[in-house]
Every structure is written in C-alpha cells, then in structure tokens.
Motif scaffolding. Structure first.
Motif, PDB file in Angstrom:
ATOM      1  N   UNK A  41       9.768 -14.355  10.127  1.00 58.54           N
ATOM      2  CA  UNK A  41      10.698 -13.558  10.920  1.00 58.54           C
ATOM      3  C   UNK A  41      11.585 -12.652  10.075  1.00 58.54           C
ATOM      4  N   UNK A  42      11.370 -12.662   8.756  1.00 62.34           N
ATOM      5  CA  UNK A  42      12.303 -11.929   7.897  1.00 62.34           C
ATOM      6  C   UNK A  42      11.630 -11.604   6.565  1.00 62.34           C
ATOM      7  N   UNK A  43      10.529 -10.861   6.619  1.00 58.11           N
ATOM      8  CA  UNK A  43       9.802 -10.513   5.392  1.00 58.11           C
ATOM      9  C   UNK A  43       9.712  -8.998   5.257  1.00 58.11           C
ATOM     10  N   UNK A  44       9.327  -8.553   4.067  1.00 56.77           N
ATOM     11  CA  UNK A  44       9.099  -7.119   3.866  1.00 56.77           C
ATOM     12  C   UNK A  44       7.918  -6.953   2.923  1.00 56.77           C
ATOM     13  N   UNK A  45       6.975  -6.104   3.313  1.00 57.19           N
ATOM     14  CA  UNK A  45       5.869  -5.711   2.453  1.00 57.19           C
ATOM     15  C   UNK A  45       5.980  -4.205   2.239  1.00 57.19           C
ATOM     16  N   UNK A  46       6.120  -3.757   0.997  1.00 54.57           N
ATOM     17  CA  UNK A  46       6.259  -2.321   0.737  1.00 54.57           C
ATOM     18  C   UNK A  46       5.008  -1.560   1.179  1.00 54.57           C
ATOM     19  N   UNK A  47       5.123  -0.245   1.336  1.00 51.84           N
ATOM     20  CA  UNK A  47       3.963   0.552   1.752  1.00 51.84           C
ATOM     21  C   UNK A  47       2.813   0.439   0.758  1.00 51.84           C
ATOM     22  N   UNK A  48       1.593   0.591   1.265  1.00 55.53           N
ATOM     23  CA  UNK A  48       0.408   0.645   0.408  1.00 55.53           C
ATOM     24  C   UNK A  48      -0.059   2.089   0.338  1.00 55.53           C
ATOM     25  N   UNK A  49      -0.726   2.422  -0.770  1.00 53.19           N
ATOM     26  CA  UNK A  49      -1.275   3.757  -0.954  1.00 53.19           C
ATOM     27  C   UNK A  49      -2.778   3.698  -0.741  1.00 53.19           C
ATOM     28  N   UNK A  50      -3.280   4.545   0.131  1.00 51.95           N
ATOM     29  CA  UNK A  50      -4.703   4.581   0.461  1.00 51.95           C
ATOM     30  C   UNK A  50      -5.272   5.948   0.120  1.00 51.95           C
ATOM     31  N   UNK A  51      -6.582   6.025   0.018  1.00 48.27           N
ATOM     32  CA  UNK A  51      -7.251   7.314  -0.110  1.00 48.27           C
ATOM     33  C   UNK A  51      -8.382   7.374   0.900  1.00 48.27           C
ATOM     34  N   UNK A  52      -8.766   8.565   1.233  1.00 50.90           N
ATOM     35  CA  UNK A  52      -9.871   8.762   2.177  1.00 50.90           C
ATOM     36  C   UNK A  52     -10.743   9.885   1.620  1.00 50.90           C
ATOM     37  N   UNK A  53     -12.066   9.649   1.609  1.00 50.60           N
ATOM     38  CA  UNK A  53     -12.938  10.596   0.919  1.00 50.60           C
ATOM     39  C   UNK A  53     -13.488  11.707   1.820  1.00 50.60           C
ATOM     40  N   UNK A  54     -13.208  11.648   3.100  1.00 48.63           N
ATOM     41  CA  UNK A  54     -13.540  12.753   3.995  1.00 48.63           C
ATOM     42  C   UNK A  54     -12.270  13.189   4.698  1.00 48.63           C
ATOM     43  N   UNK A  55     -12.122  14.481   4.850  1.00 47.06           N
ATOM     44  CA  UNK A  55     -10.863  14.982   5.395  1.00 47.06           C
ATOM     45  C   UNK A  55     -10.733  14.575   6.861  1.00 47.06           C
ATOM     46  N   UNK A  56      -9.683  13.835   7.226  1.00 50.41           N
ATOM     47  CA  UNK A  56      -9.510  13.419   8.620  1.00 50.41           C
ATOM     48  C   UNK A  56      -8.957  14.566   9.455  1.00 50.41           C
TER      49      UNK A  56
END
Length: 405
Positions: free
Chosen positions: A95-110
């Motif tokens: 009820x009280x946690x934090x996970x920092x943002x993750x960095x992703x990549x994508x190989x085809x332009x969305x």
C-alpha cells in the motif's frame, strides 16, 4: 494534417488528435495511451504510464547470458537476487511502495497523434499500440522481473503479480525511446546508469521503513550531545568539521547496542531488527535505553561533557576538530566500542546498576588516543586508528576487563 515517416502525426487540434487515435485503435483492435511527446537531441521520446498487466504482456527483456558476450543482447545479465529483493519490497509495502520509471525502446515507429505546435519542447499526444507491438527494456529489467517473475535455479520464480494479483490494478511510468540501433540502445543503458550512489548517512535519513533508521532518528534528535551536531548528508567527515559524528557512524553505535556487531550485513540487520524492533513499544524502549547511555556519558565523560556546553557553530566550536584528533570516543571506532559496552551492560535488568556502569564507562576508561589501553589493538605503531573487527574486538575486551564485566 501532415504525416512524416519518422515523426508524430500532427493535427490542428488536440481533440482531433484524440479522435484520430481512437479511430485508428478501433480499426486495428489496439488501445491508446495519453502521453507527452518531446525530443532529446535528434530522437523522439514518449513519456506515459503502462498498466502492470500490459507491461507483463508486451514488454520484453533481452538479458545477456552469464558467461557469454553481452554485446549480442540489449540487457545485462539478470541478477535473480536483485529482482527478488525488489519483489519482496513491493509485496511488503503493497500500500506504500514506489518503483521508478523504466526506460524502453521500440524498433518500429509507433503511431503518435499530436497537436501541431511549431517549436514547442513538449506536446500532448496519443500513442496507439496493437497486439503485435513489442517494447524492449533499456533500463529497469530487474523492476520488471520483480513483477513478472525471474529465473531461480532450473525453474521460474513467481513475480509480485503472481503473489499479489491486485497489483495488476497498478501502473508504472515509462520513457519510450524511438531507437532501432542495438549499439545505441546499449549506450542508452550505460548513459542511464550514470548516477551517484546515495551516501550511507543520507540513506539512513530517508529510509525510515527500516526500524534501525527509525530509532536512529529519534536518538539523534533527543540526545543532548547529538542533537544538531551530526552530519546527516556527508559520506566522510571533513577534518575541520564542527559536527561530532556522521549519521552513519551513529548508526554503527545503534547496531552495536542492538546486536553487538557494528559490521553486521544489511540483509541480516533488516531481518533481525524486524523482530527486535517490531512494535512501537519495542522501539520506544530501545530509544530510552540508548538515551540513558548517551546522556549519562555526556554528563560524565570528556570531551562529551565539554562539547555539550559549546555552541553548535562559531569560533568556540572549533575545539571539536581538536577533540577528534585527541580522543578515541570522538571517532567511529570509539562509538563502536561504546556501543559494544552498552550491549553488554544492558543485559543487566536493574536500571540503577546499568546507570552506575555507564558512569564507570565514562570515568574509569582513559579515552585519550595515547592511553595505554588502546595500544596494540585499535592504535597501531604509526598512531593510526583501526576500524577492523579484530582490533575493535580486542579493544572492547580490554575495556570489559577494566570494568569487570
């Protein structure tokens, strides 16, 4: 409306952009995510949040195999123990946690639908994702493995989503980099890792989930000697500092008072402190014991009894660096020895007897650096002070002998 091969689809109005994204998603059986679109250098970046269940399904890790060349993979080898520790943290603090943002990549332009705005550094938009879209981890694979599961021996350990299903209602912030070059993706991971480790003293201030740090904060704020005289931000104490100790050095004293071991490993400390200080009552009782020791020593022991009368800054306080050079009890090693004696003395059930033994510790021990009791244990032949377990144990035994413990 203008379309670029490798650029967002621009619309004259944000509502039109939203409607276009919704129509596209409906046509391909996809879904849309509101997002912020911006550039860093020449590359387009997308910032949004994905539900944990979506991450579990459509984000892929490409971990290197230990012993093989990492150049053929996008991610470093996965460390199961690291993923496990994150999973346990999330579950324990559901009820009280934090996970920092993750960095992703994508190989085809969305598909990105944005409002046209020439020269704006950021634009609101809508990201359209279909079932075949796959995102790859640049930085954060252990956070994702903690949610989804990770290798454990010859089997797969369950993730937090398996053990706490309602975590599927949560989400995680993501930064998506539009990048197809494997070498550049690997460089992004190295660039994202350019962080400075938090000094132990500052970590002790912030991480009050740990019972040890919670009682530490109470002790430093209530102690007559330590209040506003502890450096809570530095990794090392400058030679001319008017603070008496680093917070992490006082934490070593607390570890000694609790378990008689200032060098106890953090994972072991966490487990044992969770039992020893599991309730507010236990924490308050321990703080009272520690303050009785510290305040008794402050009343009777030099140079603490002098320091407590000094202002916390200014010319008069410049005596503190001189005391630090002259007295063992102004060092981390001295604090550890004091903590060890407190650990032994606190086995005595009578508070009156404990208090008298604290007075003996203050008055019967010669805490000057050149005192014979410290030679050949913590003080070497070249007058350097040791912080290693062996010499500290030997010095503690010498103090016990003088006190008759």
């Amino acid at each position: 409306m203008t379309t670029y091969n490798d650029a967002p689809i621009e619309h004259t109005d944000i509502l039109i952009a939203m409607e276009a994204a919704a129509r596209e998603a409906a046509a391909i059986g996809g879904r849309i995510f509101p997002c912020t679109v911006f550039k860093q250098g020449e590359r387009t970046m997308v910032s949004t949040a994905f539900p944990n269940t979506f991450i579990n399904r459509q984000v892929v890790s490409d971990s290197a195999v230990k012993g093989s060349s990492p150049r053929q993979s996008l991610n470093r080898p996965l460390i199961p123990d690291h993923a496990k520790s994150i999973k346990e943290y999330v579950i324990a603090n559901r009820d009280d946690y934090i996970l920092p943002p993750v960095t992703l990549n994508v190989d085809t332009y969305p598909s990105l639908h944005v409002q046209k705005s020439s020269g704006a550094p950021t634009r609101l938009g809508y990201l359209v994702v279909h079932d075949g879209t796959r995102f790859y981890v640049t930085d954060g694979q252990h956070r994702l493995a903690a949610l989804a599961g990770y290798p454990s021996g010859r089997s797969q350990a369950p993730g937090a989503l398996d053990e706490v299903p309602d975590l599927g209602n949560d989400a995680m912030a993501v930064l998506i980099v539009i990048e197809t070059d494997r070498t550049r993706i690997q460089q992004d991971f190295a660039d994202a890792a350019q962080t400075k480790q938090i000094p132990p003293s500052l970590l002790a201030v912030y991480n009050t989930r740990e019972p040890v740090n919670k009682v530490l904060a109470a002790i430093t704020s209530k102690s007559k000697l330590l209040h506003e005289r502890v450096d809570e931000t530095s990794k090392t104490l400058p030679k001319l500092s008017q603070h008496v100790f680093l917070l992490n050095q006082v934490r070593g004293l607390v570890k000694e008072l609790l378990f008689g071991d200032y060098a106890m490993a953090e994972d072991s400390l966490t487990r044992q402190a969770a039992q020893r200080l599991s309730t507010p009552k236990q924490q308050d009782e321990f703080v009272d014991e520690a303050l009785l020791l510290l305040d008794t020593l402050t009343e009777h022991m030099e140079p603490w009894s002098t320091i407590v009368t000094l202002p916390r800054s200014g010319g008069v306080a410049q005596q503190i660096p001189d005391f630090r050079a002259k007295y063992i009890n102004m060092t981390a090693t001295g604090l550890n020895i004091i903590g060890r004696m407190g650990y032994e003395i606190n086995k005595e059930p009578s508070e009156a007897v404990r208090r008298q033994r604290y007075v003996d510790l203050a008055t019967q021990i010669d805490w000057r650096r050149n005192a014979p009791i410290w030679s050949n244990n913590i003080i070497s032949s070249d007058n350097k002070i040791s912080t290693q377990r062996g010499p500290v144990n030997a010095a503690a035994s010498a103090v016990k002998a003088v006190l008759g413990l």
